[in-house]
Design a protein around this motif. Structure first.
Motif, PDB file in Angstrom:
ATOM      1  N   SER A  41     -15.407 -10.411  30.849  1.00  0.00           N
ATOM      2  CA  SER A  41     -16.192 -10.646  29.639  1.00  0.00           C
ATOM      3  C   SER A  41     -17.171  -9.509  29.346  1.00  0.00           C
ATOM      4  CB  SER A  41     -16.971 -11.964  29.763  1.00  0.00           C
ATOM      5  OG  SER A  41     -17.891 -11.899  30.849  1.00  0.00           O
ATOM      6  N   VAL A  42     -17.178  -8.498  30.208  1.00  0.00           N
ATOM      7  CA  VAL A  42     -18.115  -7.386  30.071  1.00  0.00           C
ATOM      8  C   VAL A  42     -17.343  -6.072  30.011  1.00  0.00           C
ATOM      9  CG1 VAL A  42     -20.007  -6.107  31.172  1.00  0.00           C
ATOM     10  CG2 VAL A  42     -19.951  -8.594  31.294  1.00  0.00           C
ATOM     11  N   PRO A  43     -17.466  -5.300  28.928  1.00  0.00           N
ATOM     12  CA  PRO A  43     -16.852  -3.969  28.908  1.00  0.00           C
ATOM     13  C   PRO A  43     -17.431  -3.106  30.024  1.00  0.00           C
ATOM     14  CG  PRO A  43     -17.534  -4.627  26.700  1.00  0.00           C
ATOM     15  CD  PRO A  43     -18.126  -5.619  27.646  1.00  0.00           C
ATOM     16  N   ALA A  44     -16.559  -2.491  30.819  1.00  0.00           N
ATOM     17  CA  ALA A  44     -17.009  -1.685  31.957  1.00  0.00           C
ATOM     18  C   ALA A  44     -16.131  -0.443  32.071  1.00  0.00           C
ATOM     19  CB  ALA A  44     -16.951  -2.496  33.251  1.00  0.00           C
ATOM     20  N   ILE A  45     -16.780   0.678  32.352  1.00  0.00           N
ATOM     21  CA  ILE A  45     -16.099   1.976  32.402  1.00  0.00           C
ATOM     22  C   ILE A  45     -16.628   2.747  33.600  1.00  0.00           C
ATOM     23  CG2 ILE A  45     -15.623   4.126  31.151  1.00  0.00           C
ATOM     24  CD1 ILE A  45     -16.492   2.628  28.573  1.00  0.00           C
ATOM     25  N   LEU A  46     -15.746   3.425  34.310  1.00  0.00           N
ATOM     26  CA  LEU A  46     -16.165   4.339  35.373  1.00  0.00           C
ATOM     27  C   LEU A  46     -16.014   5.762  34.846  1.00  0.00           C
ATOM     28  CD1 LEU A  46     -17.129   4.409  38.361  1.00  0.00           C
ATOM     29  CD2 LEU A  46     -14.750   4.909  38.971  1.00  0.00           C
ATOM     30  N   VAL A  47     -17.136   6.475  34.760  1.00  0.00           N
ATOM     31  CA  VAL A  47     -17.158   7.828  34.214  1.00  0.00           C
ATOM     32  C   VAL A  47     -17.404   8.815  35.346  1.00  0.00           C
ATOM     33  CG1 VAL A  47     -18.240   9.373  32.541  1.00  0.00           C
ATOM     34  CG2 VAL A  47     -18.062   6.924  32.047  1.00  0.00           C
ATOM     35  N   GLY A  48     -16.629   9.890  35.374  1.00  0.00           N
ATOM     36  CA  GLY A  48     -16.774  10.897  36.405  1.00  0.00           C
ATOM     37  C   GLY A  48     -17.330  12.190  35.858  1.00  0.00           C
ATOM     38  N   ARG A  49     -17.112  13.263  36.593  1.00  0.00           N
ATOM     39  CA  ARG A  49     -17.587  14.581  36.159  1.00  0.00           C
ATOM     40  C   ARG A  49     -16.911  14.990  34.865  1.00  0.00           C
ATOM     41  NH1 ARG A  49     -16.458  18.423  40.874  1.00  0.00           N
ATOM     42  NH2 ARG A  49     -16.558  19.891  39.156  1.00  0.00           N
ATOM     43  N   ARG A  50     -17.601  15.892  34.157  1.00  0.00           N
ATOM     44  CA  ARG A  50     -17.119  16.418  32.877  1.00  0.00           C
ATOM     45  C   ARG A  50     -16.971  15.325  31.826  1.00  0.00           C
ATOM     46  NH1 ARG A  50     -13.739  18.753  36.741  1.00  0.00           N
ATOM     47  NH2 ARG A  50     -12.193  17.155  36.247  1.00  0.00           N
ATOM     48  N   SER A  51     -17.595  14.180  32.017  1.00  0.00           N
ATOM     49  CA  SER A  51     -17.490  13.007  31.137  1.00  0.00           C
ATOM     50  C   SER A  51     -16.078  12.442  31.112  1.00  0.00           C
ATOM     51  CB  SER A  51     -17.982  13.320  29.707  1.00  0.00           C
ATOM     52  OG  SER A  51     -17.085  14.150  28.995  1.00  0.00           O
ATOM     53  N   ASP A  52     -15.292  12.697  32.160  1.00  0.00           N
ATOM     54  CA  ASP A  52     -13.956  12.102  32.272  1.00  0.00           C
ATOM     55  C   ASP A  52     -14.062  10.588  32.413  1.00  0.00           C
ATOM     56  OD1 ASP A  52     -12.533  14.468  32.109  1.00  0.00           O
ATOM     57  OD2 ASP A  52     -12.427  14.761  34.278  1.00  0.00           O
ATOM     58  N   ILE A  53     -13.257   9.878  31.665  1.00  0.00           N
ATOM     59  CA  ILE A  53     -13.184   8.425  31.769  1.00  0.00           C
ATOM     60  C   ILE A  53     -12.110   8.110  32.805  1.00  0.00           C
ATOM     61  CG2 ILE A  53     -12.720   6.284  30.529  1.00  0.00           C
ATOM     62  CD1 ILE A  53     -13.573   7.831  27.957  1.00  0.00           C
ATOM     63  N   LEU A  54     -12.528   7.643  33.975  1.00  0.00           N
ATOM     64  CA  LEU A  54     -11.613   7.489  35.098  1.00  0.00           C
ATOM     65  C   LEU A  54     -10.894   6.143  35.087  1.00  0.00           C
ATOM     66  CD1 LEU A  54     -13.871   8.996  37.924  1.00  0.00           C
ATOM     67  CD2 LEU A  54     -12.206  10.177  36.478  1.00  0.00           C
ATOM     68  N   VAL A  55     -11.645   5.079  34.884  1.00  0.00           N
ATOM     69  CA  VAL A  55     -11.102   3.720  34.897  1.00  0.00           C
ATOM     70  C   VAL A  55     -11.887   2.887  33.898  1.00  0.00           C
ATOM     71  CG1 VAL A  55     -10.560   1.699  36.325  1.00  0.00           C
ATOM     72  CG2 VAL A  55     -10.558   3.961  37.372  1.00  0.00           C
ATOM     73  N   TRP A  56     -11.226   1.918  33.287  1.00  0.00           N
ATOM     74  CA  TRP A  56     -11.908   1.004  32.375  1.00  0.00           C
ATOM     75  C   TRP A  56     -11.196  -0.344  32.426  1.00  0.00           C
ATOM     76  CZ3 TRP A  56      -8.793   5.031  31.236  1.00  0.00           C
ATOM     77  CH2 TRP A  56      -7.618   4.780  30.507  1.00  0.00           C
ATOM     78  N   ASN A  57     -11.885  -1.385  31.966  1.00  0.00           N
ATOM     79  CA  ASN A  57     -11.258  -2.698  31.990  1.00  0.00           C
ATOM     80  C   ASN A  57     -10.775  -3.107  30.597  1.00  0.00           C
ATOM     81  OD1 ASN A  57     -13.612  -3.428  30.671  1.00  0.00           O
ATOM     82  ND2 ASN A  57     -14.343  -4.821  32.267  1.00  0.00           N
ATOM     83  N   ARG A  58     -10.187  -4.292  30.518  1.00  0.00           N
ATOM     84  CA  ARG A  58      -9.586  -4.757  29.267  1.00  0.00           C
ATOM     85  C   ARG A  58     -10.614  -4.882  28.155  1.00  0.00           C
ATOM     86  NH1 ARG A  58      -9.172  -9.626  27.035  1.00  0.00           N
ATOM     87  NH2 ARG A  58     -10.030 -10.634  28.888  1.00  0.00           N
ATOM     88  N   MET A  59     -11.833  -5.344  28.489  1.00  0.00           N
ATOM     89  CA  MET A  59     -12.849  -5.503  27.457  1.00  0.00           C
ATOM     90  C   MET A  59     -13.320  -4.153  26.920  1.00  0.00           C
ATOM     91  SD  MET A  59     -13.418  -8.426  26.300  1.00  0.00           S
ATOM     92  CE  MET A  59     -14.882  -7.959  25.384  1.00  0.00           C
ATOM     93  N   ALA A  60     -13.381  -3.148  27.777  1.00  0.00           N
ATOM     94  CA  ALA A  60     -13.741  -1.813  27.297  1.00  0.00           C
ATOM     95  C   ALA A  60     -12.687  -1.298  26.327  1.00  0.00           C
ATOM     96  CB  ALA A  60     -13.898  -0.854  28.481  1.00  0.00           C
ATOM     97  N   ALA A  61     -11.417  -1.584  26.624  1.00  0.00           N
ATOM     98  CA  ALA A  61     -10.351  -1.179  25.709  1.00  0.00           C
ATOM     99  C   ALA A  61     -10.472  -1.906  24.377  1.00  0.00           C
ATOM    100  CB  ALA A  61      -8.987  -1.454  26.349  1.00  0.00           C
ATOM    101  N   ALA A  62     -10.890  -3.181  24.409  1.00  0.00           N
ATOM    102  CA  ALA A  62     -11.035  -3.934  23.174  1.00  0.00           C
ATOM    103  C   ALA A  62     -12.175  -3.397  22.315  1.00  0.00           C
ATOM    104  CB  ALA A  62     -11.275  -5.413  23.502  1.00  0.00           C
ATOM    105  N   VAL A  63     -13.224  -2.902  22.962  1.00  0.00           N
ATOM    106  CA  VAL A  63     -14.393  -2.407  22.221  1.00  0.00           C
ATOM    107  C   VAL A  63     -14.212  -0.961  21.782  1.00  0.00           C
ATOM    108  CG1 VAL A  63     -16.849  -1.849  22.401  1.00  0.00           C
ATOM    109  CG2 VAL A  63     -15.998  -4.025  23.296  1.00  0.00           C
TER     110      VAL A  63
END
Length: 308
Positions: free
Chosen positions: A135-157
């Motif tokens: 129920s919570v958009p969540a994203i793991l961001v790495g170096r260079r602002s790379d988006i490493l992993v995200w969940n289904r809610m983050a994709a929806a938003v």
């Protein structure tokens, strides 16, 4: 004694030049301070450059003008931590700016701590954690602002980044090169400034990162806004705040952003977005969750294949 800024070049042999970065960072931090900010008299029309003069800053930091001038010209090899602390206090640097100054002045020490070529690995349990945050958009961001992993809610938003090539799964490229993100962020300028400021932090820690240099070069060519913001040399780490979005399906979203550095991978940051309970934004998130249950999927990223 007045001085004019000396031209510097940031890219050297495919890498960011730490000496040029140090020079421009100190110059821009000095230029933003007014004499009255630090208790000095302002002689108005006799001042040819914005902000403090070098000799004024040196006096405030308790070092010689010649010593500070060498440092501002990019020669930080022999500077001590105590002197850097004194200069940081004189310049009224934030904690993030102080850390950035240290990285720029002592690049070899930082490279020993963070060797080049190390891949941005993501622990399996962390991926599982993001998947369970349904129920919570969540994203793991790495170096260079790379988006490493995200969940289904983050994709929806924010959009299903799994549909993009791995190199495009990057906040800087999304914000500056994709028009739909100008519409998504209500205060696009603020988001863009945050992204650039965090890239500057990365540049201080990893001036020899060829992928970061390539990213900066690409964005500098393709985006006038990026060039303008990069030239400010601002640095900061955004830890929390309100993210206002205009979603194409549910309209306005006011989400509270919280970010958490990983203890065993400090360059990775878990970023979550949540709405106030019983608010219109909370209801909008519930709608997105129900509408997107079959239409979106959790992001897999390509973190294990990305070099440091």
């Amino acid at each position: 004694m007045d001085e004019s800024p000396e031209p510097v070049h940031e890219l050297v042999a495919g890498a960011l030049d730490p000496r040029a970065e140090l020079s421009e960072f100190l110059r821009t931090r000095r230029a933003r301070l007014k004499p009255e900010d630090v208790g000095l008299r302002d002689f108005g029309r006799y001042r040819r450059v914005p902000g403090l003069r070098r000799e004024e800053l040196a006096q405030l930091a308790g070092v010689s003008v010649a010593y500070y001038t060498r440092l501002e010209q990019g020669n930080g090899r022999t500077v001590s931590a105590e002197v850097l602390d004194a200069i940081a206090r004189a310049l009224r640097l934030s904690d993030a700016e102080h850390a950035h100054l240290t990285h720029l002045a002592k690049p070899k020490q930082q490279q020993k701590k963070k060797p080049a070529g190390r891949a941005q690995q993501v622990r399996g349990p962390l991926r599982t954690l993001l998947d369970t945050m349904d129920s919570v958009p969540a994203i793991l961001v790495g170096r260079r602002s790379d988006i490493l992993v995200w969940n289904r809610m983050a994709a929806a938003v924010f959009g299903d980044w799994a549909e993009l090539p791995a190199r495009e799964q990057n906040w800087a490229r999304l914000v500056f090169l994709r028009p739909e993100y100008r519409d998504l962020f209500v205060d696009w300028e603020h988001k863009a400034s945050d992204v650039v400021s965090q890239l500057r932090m990365d540049a201080g820690s990893h001036p020899d990162d060829p992928r970061l240099s390539a990213l900066v070069g690409e964005l500098s060519v393709k985006s006038e806004e990026f060039r303008r913001l990069w030239a400010t040399h601002d640095v900061k780490e955004r830890c929390h705040g309100i993210q206002r979005l205009h979603h194409p399906l549910v309209g306005e979203l006011d989400l509270r952003l919280e970010s958490f550095h990983q203890a065993d991978a400090h360059e990775q940051m878990l970023v979550t977005y949540h709405a106030e309970p019983d608010s219109p934004s909370a209801e909008a998130l519930r709608l997105l969750a129900s509408w997107g249950a079959d239409a979106t999927r959790a992001g897999t990223g390509t973190s294990s294949a990305r070099p440091a």
